[in-house]
Scaffold this motif. Structure first.
Motif, PDB file in Angstrom:
ATOM      1  N   ARG A  56       5.835 -11.807  15.024  1.00 43.29           N
ATOM      2  CA  ARG A  56       7.219 -12.278  14.974  1.00 43.29           C
ATOM      3  C   ARG A  56       7.287 -13.756  14.604  1.00 43.29           C
ATOM      4  N   GLY A  57       8.072 -14.042  13.553  1.00 43.63           N
ATOM      5  CA  GLY A  57       8.269 -15.409  13.103  1.00 43.63           C
ATOM      6  C   GLY A  57       7.114 -15.990  12.307  1.00 43.63           C
ATOM      7  N   GLN A  58       6.069 -15.200  12.082  1.00 42.50           N
ATOM      8  CA  GLN A  58       4.897 -15.709  11.373  1.00 42.50           C
ATOM      9  C   GLN A  58       4.928 -15.303   9.903  1.00 42.50           C
ATOM     10  N   GLN A  59       4.289 -16.113   9.073  1.00 41.92           N
ATOM     11  CA  GLN A  59       4.164 -15.759   7.663  1.00 41.92           C
ATOM     12  C   GLN A  59       3.065 -14.711   7.495  1.00 41.92           C
ATOM     13  N   VAL A  60       3.410 -13.620   6.844  1.00 39.05           N
ATOM     14  CA  VAL A  60       2.466 -12.536   6.575  1.00 39.05           C
ATOM     15  C   VAL A  60       2.509 -12.232   5.085  1.00 39.05           C
ATOM     16  N   VAL A  61       1.346 -12.140   4.469  1.00 31.73           N
ATOM     17  CA  VAL A  61       1.243 -11.760   3.061  1.00 31.73           C
ATOM     18  C   VAL A  61       0.529 -10.415   2.970  1.00 31.73           C
ATOM     19  N   ALA A  62       1.139  -9.477   2.256  1.00 34.59           N
ATOM     20  CA  ALA A  62       0.514  -8.186   1.978  1.00 34.59           C
ATOM     21  C   ALA A  62       0.107  -8.158   0.514  1.00 34.59           C
ATOM     22  N   VAL A  63      -1.146  -7.854   0.268  1.00 33.55           N
ATOM     23  CA  VAL A  63      -1.641  -7.772  -1.101  1.00 33.55           C
ATOM     24  C   VAL A  63      -1.429  -6.348  -1.613  1.00 33.55           C
ATOM     25  N   CYS A  64      -0.628  -6.212  -2.651  1.00 25.53           N
ATOM     26  CA  CYS A  64      -0.433  -4.921  -3.311  1.00 25.53           C
ATOM     27  C   CYS A  64      -1.242  -4.950  -4.597  1.00 25.53           C
ATOM     28  N   THR A  65      -2.312  -4.187  -4.610  1.00 22.70           N
ATOM     29  CA  THR A  65      -3.385  -4.376  -5.568  1.00 22.70           C
ATOM     30  C   THR A  65      -3.155  -3.757  -6.943  1.00 22.70           C
ATOM     31  N   GLY A  66      -2.289  -2.731  -7.043  1.00 22.35           N
ATOM     32  CA  GLY A  66      -2.109  -2.061  -8.321  1.00 22.35           C
ATOM     33  C   GLY A  66      -0.698  -1.557  -8.528  1.00 22.35           C
ATOM     34  N   HIS A  67      -0.254  -1.500  -9.772  1.00 23.69           N
ATOM     35  CA  HIS A  67       1.094  -1.063 -10.117  1.00 23.69           C
ATOM     36  C   HIS A  67       1.244   0.446  -9.934  1.00 23.69           C
ATOM     37  N   GLY A  68       2.462   0.875  -9.667  1.00 21.83           N
ATOM     38  CA  GLY A  68       2.738   2.293  -9.504  1.00 21.83           C
ATOM     39  C   GLY A  68       2.440   3.125 -10.738  1.00 21.83           C
ATOM     40  N   LEU A  69       2.541   2.512 -11.910  1.00 22.04           N
ATOM     41  CA  LEU A  69       2.243   3.237 -13.143  1.00 22.04           C
ATOM     42  C   LEU A  69       0.776   3.632 -13.246  1.00 22.04           C
ATOM     43  N   LYS A  70      -0.061   3.071 -12.390  1.00 23.11           N
ATOM     44  CA  LYS A  70      -1.464   3.461 -12.358  1.00 23.11           C
ATOM     45  C   LYS A  70      -1.637   4.915 -11.895  1.00 23.11           C
ATOM     46  N   ASP A  71      -0.715   5.370 -11.049  1.00 29.39           N
ATOM     47  CA  ASP A  71      -0.835   6.717 -10.485  1.00 29.39           C
ATOM     48  C   ASP A  71       0.539   7.362 -10.389  1.00 29.39           C
ATOM     49  N   PRO A  72       1.192   7.590 -11.533  1.00 30.65           N
ATOM     50  CA  PRO A  72       2.542   8.169 -11.493  1.00 30.65           C
ATOM     51  C   PRO A  72       2.567   9.564 -10.896  1.00 30.65           C
ATOM     52  N   ASP A  73       1.447  10.277 -10.973  1.00 26.19           N
ATOM     53  CA  ASP A  73       1.422  11.641 -10.429  1.00 26.19           C
ATOM     54  C   ASP A  73       1.688  11.661  -8.934  1.00 26.19           C
TER      55      ASP A  73
ATOM     56  N   LYS B  52     -11.390  12.840 -10.036  1.00 29.11           N
ATOM     57  CA  LYS B  52     -10.953  12.001  -8.916  1.00 29.11           C
ATOM     58  C   LYS B  52     -10.278  10.706  -9.349  1.00 29.11           C
ATOM     59  N   VAL B  53      -9.910  10.607 -10.622  1.00 29.07           N
ATOM     60  CA  VAL B  53      -9.318   9.372 -11.136  1.00 29.07           C
ATOM     61  C   VAL B  53      -7.884   9.644 -11.576  1.00 29.07           C
ATOM     62  N   ALA B  54      -6.961   8.788 -11.132  1.00 29.79           N
ATOM     63  CA  ALA B  54      -5.551   8.947 -11.484  1.00 29.79           C
ATOM     64  C   ALA B  54      -5.359   8.834 -12.996  1.00 29.79           C
ATOM     65  N   THR B  55      -4.399   9.590 -13.507  1.00 29.69           N
ATOM     66  CA  THR B  55      -4.178   9.694 -14.946  1.00 29.69           C
ATOM     67  C   THR B  55      -3.927   8.337 -15.594  1.00 29.69           C
ATOM     68  N   GLY B  56      -3.090   7.523 -14.974  1.00 25.92           N
ATOM     69  CA  GLY B  56      -2.753   6.231 -15.560  1.00 25.92           C
ATOM     70  C   GLY B  56      -3.953   5.321 -15.717  1.00 25.92           C
ATOM     71  N   LYS B  57      -4.893   5.425 -14.804  1.00 30.58           N
ATOM     72  CA  LYS B  57      -6.089   4.577 -14.862  1.00 30.58           C
ATOM     73  C   LYS B  57      -7.052   5.064 -15.937  1.00 30.58           C
ATOM     74  N   LEU B  58      -7.259   6.365 -15.981  1.00 30.25           N
ATOM     75  CA  LEU B  58      -8.140   6.935 -16.995  1.00 30.25           C
ATOM     76  C   LEU B  58      -7.594   6.661 -18.390  1.00 30.25           C
ATOM     77  N   ALA B  59      -6.283   6.801 -18.557  1.00 23.14           N
ATOM     78  CA  ALA B  59      -5.658   6.541 -19.847  1.00 23.14           C
ATOM     79  C   ALA B  59      -5.891   5.104 -20.286  1.00 23.14           C
ATOM     80  N   GLY B  60      -5.832   4.174 -19.344  1.00 25.33           N
ATOM     81  CA  GLY B  60      -6.068   2.772 -19.680  1.00 25.33           C
ATOM     82  C   GLY B  60      -7.472   2.538 -20.212  1.00 25.33           C
ATOM     83  N   ALA B  61      -8.464   3.087 -19.527  1.00 26.97           N
ATOM     84  CA  ALA B  61      -9.848   2.915 -19.967  1.00 26.97           C
ATOM     85  C   ALA B  61     -10.045   3.472 -21.369  1.00 26.97           C
ATOM     86  N   VAL B  62      -9.464   4.642 -21.624  1.00 29.16           N
ATOM     87  CA  VAL B  62      -9.592   5.265 -22.946  1.00 29.16           C
ATOM     88  C   VAL B  62      -8.855   4.444 -24.002  1.00 29.16           C
ATOM     89  N   ALA B  63      -7.661   3.980 -23.676  1.00 29.59           N
ATOM     90  CA  ALA B  63      -6.868   3.214 -24.632  1.00 29.59           C
ATOM     91  C   ALA B  63      -7.588   1.943 -25.072  1.00 29.59           C
TER      92      ALA B  63
END
Length: 350
Positions: free
Chosen positions: A307-324, A111-122
């Motif tokens: 409308r007209g308001q400041q909104v911040v979206a938090v993107c928590t992880g890079h795409g390379l974490k789950d390239p699959d 259940k773990v994406a390849t990029g994340k598992l590879a990081g832990a092992v590396a």
């Protein structure tokens, strides 16, 4: 000015014990990227992406891990342990390696994406798969940390939240105040809890205001929306595939206190938003797109107005974490002879 790491930069605001010895990879200071085109599509808001995928191990977990590992190292711990859907494992392994600690990570089988598992092992972690869910893994690491001198570094560790709340400080420092809305994915619920801690603390000391929080779960892993645990959570957004959030009650409280809400969206909406973010030049793992997918859902349902308001979206992880998540859906690239004429025919418009 380059980041000196979140503990050095914000130490006066962080509740850490005196024995803490800073272990850092110069995390934090991630960009707040304006995305006006997408903001126009999403209710006409002034939209920014806090791109946490540019932390050292590719996710927001580094903010909390620098604090948790620094505290454990300072009190003489020799080993750390965590349960993980991937990002926590990679971060724990990296920071443990930085100061020579043993790192043990438990992950749910398959259940773990390849990029994340590879990081832990590396980074040298001892990775153990269990025949169960993330929630089963978390129960096991809690039990073993209570029985043996191994430091638990999941978000149940309060120092994790102390580090993670630094992202709220950075947002206020960049904008001059808190945004009207903060949208973010919710899995184990430590991050939404930490952001609310940070915004409240900064407002108390500096009068920066408070945002409304929009926490977003995947429909197949939405215990906070359903009101009960999900025994077998399923979603393409592996980082939030959690059925029993450790900080669930605090997340619900944060949403209520902020006059915000927590909702759920389908995987298709998450993947669609991941694609739209990539069209803005921001490649995130699927879970990272959940916050904006939830914003779009709430706007379509006319549940909020931005409308007209400041909104911040938090993107928590890079795409390379789950390239699959990309490669398994993409068609094979076109194959041409290594000659000019076929290339011209393929790409030059009449």
């Amino acid at each position: 000015m380059a980041s000196a790491g979140v503990l050095s930069r914000y130490r006066v605001f962080l509740d850490l014990p005196a024995h803490t010895q800073v272990v850092t990879l110069l995390e934090g200071d991630t960009p707040l990227i304006p995305v006006p085109r997408l903001g126009a599509e999403l209710g006409g808001c002034d939209l920014y992406v806090k791109f946490e995928g540019l932390n050292p191990t590719g996710s927001f977990k580094d903010r909390g891990m620098t604090a948790a590992i620094s505290e454990a190292y300072g009190r003489g711990a020799k080993a750390v342990i965590c349960a993980s859907t991937g990002n926590t494992a990679a971060s724990a392994a990296a920071y443990a390696a930085r100061c020579g600690l043993r790192a043990i990570v438990l992950i749910p089988e398959g259940k773990v994406a390849t990029g994340k598992l590879a990081g832990a092992v590396a980074y040298g972690a001892e990775v153990i798969q269990i025949q169960g869910s993330f929630d089963d893994a978390l129960s096991l690491v809690v039990a073993i940390s209570e029985k043996h001198p191994i430091a638990l570094v999941n978000s149940l560790n309060p120092y994790r939240l102390e580090g993670q709340k630094s992202a709220a400080f950075e947002i206020c420092d960049s904008l001059g105040r808190a945004p009207a809305w903060l949208c973010l994915p919710v899995g184990n619920a430590g991050n939404i809890t930490a952001y609310w801690m940070g915004f409240r603390q900064y407002h108390q000391h500096l009068g920066t205001g408070l945002p409304r929080l929009l926490g977003v779960q995947a429909t197949g892993a939405a215990p906070l929306v359903l009101g009960y645990p999900v025994e077998h959570p399923e979603t393409v957004a592996t980082a939030i595939r959690i059925g029993r959030p450790a900080r669930g009650e605090q997340a619900l409280q944060a949403a209520e206190e902020s006059n915000g809400r927590i909702l759920a969206v389908e995987d298709e909406a998450i993947l669609s938003m991941q694609h739209r973010l990539a069209q803005e030049g921001i490649w995130v793992e699927p879970a990272s797109a959940a916050g904006l997918a939830g914003l779009e859902s709430a706007l379509h349902a006319r549940e909020i107005e931005v409308r007209g308001q400041q909104v911040v979206a938090v993107c928590t992880g890079h795409g390379l974490k789950d390239p699959d998540s990309i490669t398994r859906r993409m068609p094979a690239p076109r194959l041409l002879p290594a000659e000019l004429a076929p290339l011209e025919e393929a790409i030059i418009q009449p």
